[in-house]
Every structure is written in C-alpha cells, then in structure tokens.
Design a protein around this motif. Sequence first.
Motif, mmCIF file in Angstrom:
data_model
loop_
_atom_site.group_PDB
_atom_site.id
_atom_site.type_symbol
_atom_site.label_atom_id
_atom_site.label_comp_id
_atom_site.label_asym_id
_atom_site.label_seq_id
_atom_site.Cartn_x
_atom_site.Cartn_y
_atom_site.Cartn_z
ATOM 1 N N ILE A 30 -41.623 9.981 -17.277
ATOM 2 C CA ILE A 30 -41.262 9.464 -18.403
ATOM 3 C C ILE A 30 -41.345 8.220 -18.856
ATOM 4 N N ILE A 31 -41.370 7.969 -20.228
ATOM 5 C CA ILE A 31 -41.537 6.438 -20.606
ATOM 6 C C ILE A 31 -40.342 6.253 -21.455
ATOM 7 N N TYR A 32 -39.748 5.225 -21.423
ATOM 8 C CA TYR A 32 -38.358 5.065 -22.060
ATOM 9 C C TYR A 32 -38.014 3.509 -22.364
ATOM 10 N N GLY A 33 -37.015 3.107 -22.981
ATOM 11 C CA GLY A 33 -36.679 1.849 -23.386
ATOM 12 C C GLY A 33 -36.980 1.126 -24.713
ATOM 13 N N ALA A 34 -36.811 -0.159 -24.837
ATOM 14 C CA ALA A 34 -37.243 -0.961 -26.155
ATOM 15 C C ALA A 34 -36.665 -0.171 -27.411
ATOM 16 N N ASN A 35 -35.460 0.163 -27.422
ATOM 17 C CA ASN A 35 -35.108 1.025 -28.442
ATOM 18 C C ASN A 35 -36.005 1.931 -29.120
ATOM 19 N N LYS A 36 -36.564 2.690 -28.374
ATOM 20 C CA LYS A 36 -37.327 3.783 -28.843
ATOM 21 C C LYS A 36 -36.963 5.136 -28.047
ATOM 22 N N ASP A 37 -37.290 6.072 -28.733
ATOM 23 C CA ASP A 37 -37.070 7.516 -27.937
ATOM 24 C C ASP A 37 -37.985 7.664 -26.775
ATOM 25 N N ALA A 38 -37.126 8.378 -25.561
ATOM 26 C CA ALA A 38 -37.901 8.451 -24.383
ATOM 27 C C ALA A 38 -38.958 9.600 -24.720
ATOM 28 N N ILE A 39 -40.008 9.424 -23.989
ATOM 29 C CA ILE A 39 -41.007 10.426 -24.249
ATOM 30 C C ILE A 39 -41.636 11.189 -22.927
ATOM 31 N N ASN A 40 -41.461 12.550 -22.450
ATOM 32 C CA ASN A 40 -41.715 13.133 -21.281
ATOM 33 C C ASN A 40 -43.422 12.904 -21.449
ATOM 34 N N VAL A 41 -44.097 12.679 -20.212
ATOM 35 C CA VAL A 41 -45.239 12.387 -20.107
ATOM 36 C C VAL A 41 -45.911 13.098 -18.745
ATOM 37 N N ASN A 42 -47.218 13.205 -18.836
ATOM 38 C CA ASN A 42 -48.104 13.692 -17.654
ATOM 39 C C ASN A 42 -49.056 12.714 -17.133
ATOM 40 N N PHE A 43 -49.328 12.461 -15.840
ATOM 41 C CA PHE A 43 -50.132 11.473 -15.469
ATOM 42 C C PHE A 43 -51.286 12.451 -14.494
ATOM 43 N N ASP A 44 -52.488 11.911 -14.509
ATOM 44 C CA ASP A 44 -53.318 12.214 -13.568
ATOM 45 C C ASP A 44 -52.961 11.820 -12.218
ATOM 46 N N HIS A 45 -52.607 12.682 -11.240
ATOM 47 C CA HIS A 45 -52.362 12.238 -9.952
ATOM 48 C C HIS A 45 -53.376 11.398 -9.134
ATOM 49 N N ASN A 46 -54.523 11.660 -9.139
ATOM 50 C CA ASN A 46 -55.528 10.972 -8.359
ATOM 51 C C ASN A 46 -55.510 9.451 -8.828
ATOM 52 N N GLU A 47 -55.684 9.409 -10.238
ATOM 53 C CA GLU A 47 -55.620 7.845 -10.861
ATOM 54 C C GLU A 47 -54.296 7.256 -10.681
ATOM 55 N N VAL A 66 -51.082 6.436 -24.292
ATOM 56 C CA VAL A 66 -50.583 7.867 -24.482
ATOM 57 C C VAL A 66 -51.166 8.627 -25.617
ATOM 58 N N GLU A 67 -52.333 9.370 -25.259
ATOM 59 C CA GLU A 67 -52.901 10.257 -26.494
ATOM 60 C C GLU A 67 -53.401 9.114 -27.531
ATOM 61 N N GLY A 68 -53.914 7.873 -27.073
ATOM 62 C CA GLY A 68 -54.278 6.837 -27.973
ATOM 63 C C GLY A 68 -53.439 5.974 -28.543
ATOM 64 N N SER A 69 -52.146 5.980 -27.914
ATOM 65 C CA SER A 69 -51.346 4.927 -28.464
ATOM 66 C C SER A 69 -50.869 4.233 -27.202
ATOM 67 N N LYS A 70 -51.163 2.999 -27.351
ATOM 68 C CA LYS A 70 -51.108 2.240 -26.176
ATOM 69 C C LYS A 70 -49.564 1.513 -26.091
ATOM 70 N N GLU A 71 -49.009 1.647 -24.798
ATOM 71 C CA GLU A 71 -47.535 1.211 -24.558
ATOM 72 C C GLU A 71 -47.517 0.430 -23.518
ATOM 73 N N SER A 72 -46.894 -1.160 -23.617
ATOM 74 C CA SER A 72 -46.724 -1.991 -22.506
ATOM 75 C C SER A 72 -45.661 -1.337 -21.603
ATOM 76 N N VAL A 73 -45.788 -1.162 -20.557
ATOM 77 C CA VAL A 73 -44.745 -0.848 -19.738
ATOM 78 C C VAL A 73 -44.699 -1.378 -18.250
ATOM 79 N N GLN A 93 -40.853 1.852 -17.920
ATOM 80 C CA GLN A 93 -39.783 1.310 -19.143
ATOM 81 C C GLN A 93 -40.556 0.489 -19.878
ATOM 82 N N ARG A 94 -40.534 0.625 -21.345
ATOM 83 C CA ARG A 94 -41.398 0.039 -22.128
ATOM 84 C C ARG A 94 -40.822 -1.376 -22.040
#
Length: 204
Positions: A30-47, A66-73, A93-94
């Motif tokens: 999950i990615i959350y915070g910075a007064n934005k909606d939380a989004i559920n995400v997937n990551f590559d395990h090996n990476e 995240v699919e071309g949208s970059k988030e500082s976290v 957290q963002r």
Amino acid sequence: MQFTFAATKRVEQGTGASRRLRRAGVIPGIIYGANKDAINVNFDHNELFHLLRNEKFHSSVVTADVEGSKESVILRATQWHPFRPVVLHLDFQRVDASQKLHTKVPLHFLNAEVSPGVKLEGGIVSHVLTDLDVTCLPADLPEFIEVDLKDLSGGHSLHVSQLKLPKGVEVVHHGEGDPVVATILQVRGSGTDDAAGEAAAPAA
C-alpha cells in the motif's frame, strides 16, 4: 544513492488474492499519505527483496514508479514470513517535500578500536541504541548518523546529546533524560585492573 522501483495498481483484494500474488512472486502493498487517497499496489518480490537488503533503502526517500506515475515515498512497514526469506507485505508513506517527516535513522559507530576504553583498558563496546528517532525535511534526511567513540573511556557512556547531528535534523525525544547511545564495559582482569593487581602483589 537514489532508489527507484516499479509498482502496479492492485484490483484484487482479500486473503485469497494476496496468497495467489505471493505464489506468483508478487508482494502486495500500500502507498498512503500526503493528503491523497491510499492505493493498493503490487511489487516484484525479487526487486524489492534485494532493495531491502540495503540498509540505505530503509532510511531514504525513494521513488515508486506506479505505472508511469512517480511517487516519492519512505518505507514504513515490512512484513516477513515467520521463517522463510519471503516478504509478505510492504507499506510506503508518501513524502511531501515541504513537510517534516518523522523516521528512524541507523547509527554507524566509528573508532571503537582506538578509544581509550578498548585500546588501553581492554573494554568492550556495548551499543545501547542502533538507530535514532529523528525529524527533518525530506531533503535533509541522512542515510545514517555517525557515532564517534574515539574519546570514550572504560566505564563511561556517550549520550544522545553528544551526537553531532547533520544540519536540519532534530532528535525526537521519548520521555525525559538523555538516553545512552553506547558505553564501554570494563572487563575484569584487563587493562588498568591488571596494573592495579600487580602493584598490590607482594614482592617475591
């Protein structure tokens, strides 16, 4: 060091869906915070598994693509399998560049081997703290904080107030007092104790 990793939005929810993802080598998160909606995400395990082995990754502002949208976290929580080297879930957290963040930073201990308590007295360094709670702007976040032990004698301690903090970094205090960061424990029968014993021994 800059860290960037890929993430994809997750539609499937629930325990069963997470189990299927993990079997496919994917970490739910999950990615959350910075007064934005939380989004559920997937990551590559090996990476992410290899990134998590780098200490700096845990105390750095990193970039999630995240699919071309970059988030500082920043990494907030990691859930591991009880006995297998498998990551089960990640929380990020963002980060808002204009807002101070509160996080833990690892301590790196220097010059223990040349400190009087170790070199001259044969003592042993005890690391009471291994990281430090700090607050700072994201741009000022250090990868680690140095703890210089070169002047520490046996039986003495180094406290948080004695640390040289990077510019813009403040310690987050929990309760009262000045916590001990490291101390040098004196070993019986070594160093000055030996000398005192020899002086007290009767002549042959």
